[in-house]
Design an enzyme around this catalytic site. Sequence first.
Site, PDB file in Angstrom:
ATOM      1  N   ASN A 164       0.797  -1.225   0.000  1.00  0.00           N
ATOM      2  CA  ASN A 164       0.000   0.000   0.000  1.00  0.00           C
ATOM      3  C   ASN A 164       0.827   1.270   0.000  1.00  0.00           C
ATOM      4  O   ASN A 164       0.635   2.153  -0.827  1.00  0.00           O
ATOM      5  CB  ASN A 164      -0.935  -0.023   1.209  1.00  0.00           C
ATOM      6  CG  ASN A 164      -1.907   1.120   1.241  1.00  0.00           C
ATOM      7  OD1 ASN A 164      -1.529   2.266   1.454  1.00  0.00           O
ATOM      8  ND2 ASN A 164      -3.179   0.832   1.018  1.00  0.00           N
ATOM      9  N   ASN A 179      -1.225   1.037   6.873  1.00  0.00           N
ATOM     10  CA  ASN A 179      -1.375   1.894   5.698  1.00  0.00           C
ATOM     11  C   ASN A 179      -0.208   2.867   5.592  1.00  0.00           C
ATOM     12  O   ASN A 179       0.925   2.477   5.356  1.00  0.00           O
ATOM     13  CB  ASN A 179      -2.729   2.605   5.796  1.00  0.00           C
ATOM     14  CG  ASN A 179      -3.225   3.160   4.485  1.00  0.00           C
ATOM     15  OD1 ASN A 179      -2.449   3.512   3.618  1.00  0.00           O
ATOM     16  ND2 ASN A 179      -4.543   3.251   4.348  1.00  0.00           N
ATOM     17  N   ASP A 205      -4.642   7.537   6.767  1.00  0.00           N
ATOM     18  CA  ASP A 205      -4.056   7.003   5.538  1.00  0.00           C
ATOM     19  C   ASP A 205      -2.606   7.503   5.453  1.00  0.00           C
ATOM     20  O   ASP A 205      -1.826   7.311   6.361  1.00  0.00           O
ATOM     21  CB  ASP A 205      -4.909   7.444   4.345  1.00  0.00           C
ATOM     22  CG  ASP A 205      -4.716   6.583   3.107  1.00  0.00           C
ATOM     23  OD1 ASP A 205      -3.611   6.056   2.907  1.00  0.00           O
ATOM     24  OD2 ASP A 205      -5.659   6.467   2.309  1.00  0.00           O
TER      25      ASP A 205
END
Length: 285
Positions: free
Chosen positions: A110, A156, A208
């Site tokens: 990611n 993340n 995030d």
Amino acid sequence: MNTLSKPAISTEDTPTTLITGLSFPEGPAFAADGSLWAVELKGESLVQYKNGNLKRFPVGGGPNGIAIDKQGKIWFCDSAQRSIRRFDPVSEKAETILDKIDGEPLNKPNDLAFDSAGNLVFTCPGESRQEPTGYAVVRMRNGSVKKITTEKYFPNGLAFSANGKTLVLAETYKHRLWKGNWNAATGEWTDATVWAMVEGPQGPGGPDGMAFGEDGNLYVAVYGTGYIHIVSPEGKVIQKINTAGQNPTNCAFDPTGKLGLVVTEAEKGQLQTVAINTKGITLFN
């Protein structure tokens, strides 16, 4: 509140749209020549913004986070191809660097970042939204690979502190940030504990991508909330920046200060800029 924790911007300020029409933008990063790079996760492309112009480089797969090395090559996660890939802006060719760990395919990489020694750390959330099956990995400069943390709910974004000795990692679906000591010589993340909690949506989303500012605060894109959350060194959310769109995915500081804080926002498909009175930390990769 100490001087490092003073709010940098008010929630009433709105960003300026730099680029629109992007297909799920992610992973902004600045190259040494001043150009701004990002990805289109659903557009299967890398994008470069330079001198007011946008150029797309189709690479296929599902490109996600970006990290740029000292040679100017663009390293990126590919969640669809389950690999770490590297793009050469000169030849405009992409190559796969890593696609397995412990004999198994990588679990949908990611985001990624280089440490002070040039080791690459990246997250692999896979489908860990409901089960703690996500992990993070370090690829050492010598090419060896190992997991540095496991059993996470959608690990993340990640960021190193200015001195490179601290690593912060977002666990999106628990709405929390982990912080621990980083040893670049051994590739070990020790004494990692939950450092901060950030408000997140009831459904999909949470912290995030992120970037440290020179003010000592951490700027965290919180997907599903419409804000960049500013987290103080004490682990407290002290301010929020409106992103004029519910799904900010990541952020990066322009090292020249001209563009301020650049934000990738997926709901509206935009690259945005926010005028801000701090710069990002100096990169050391």
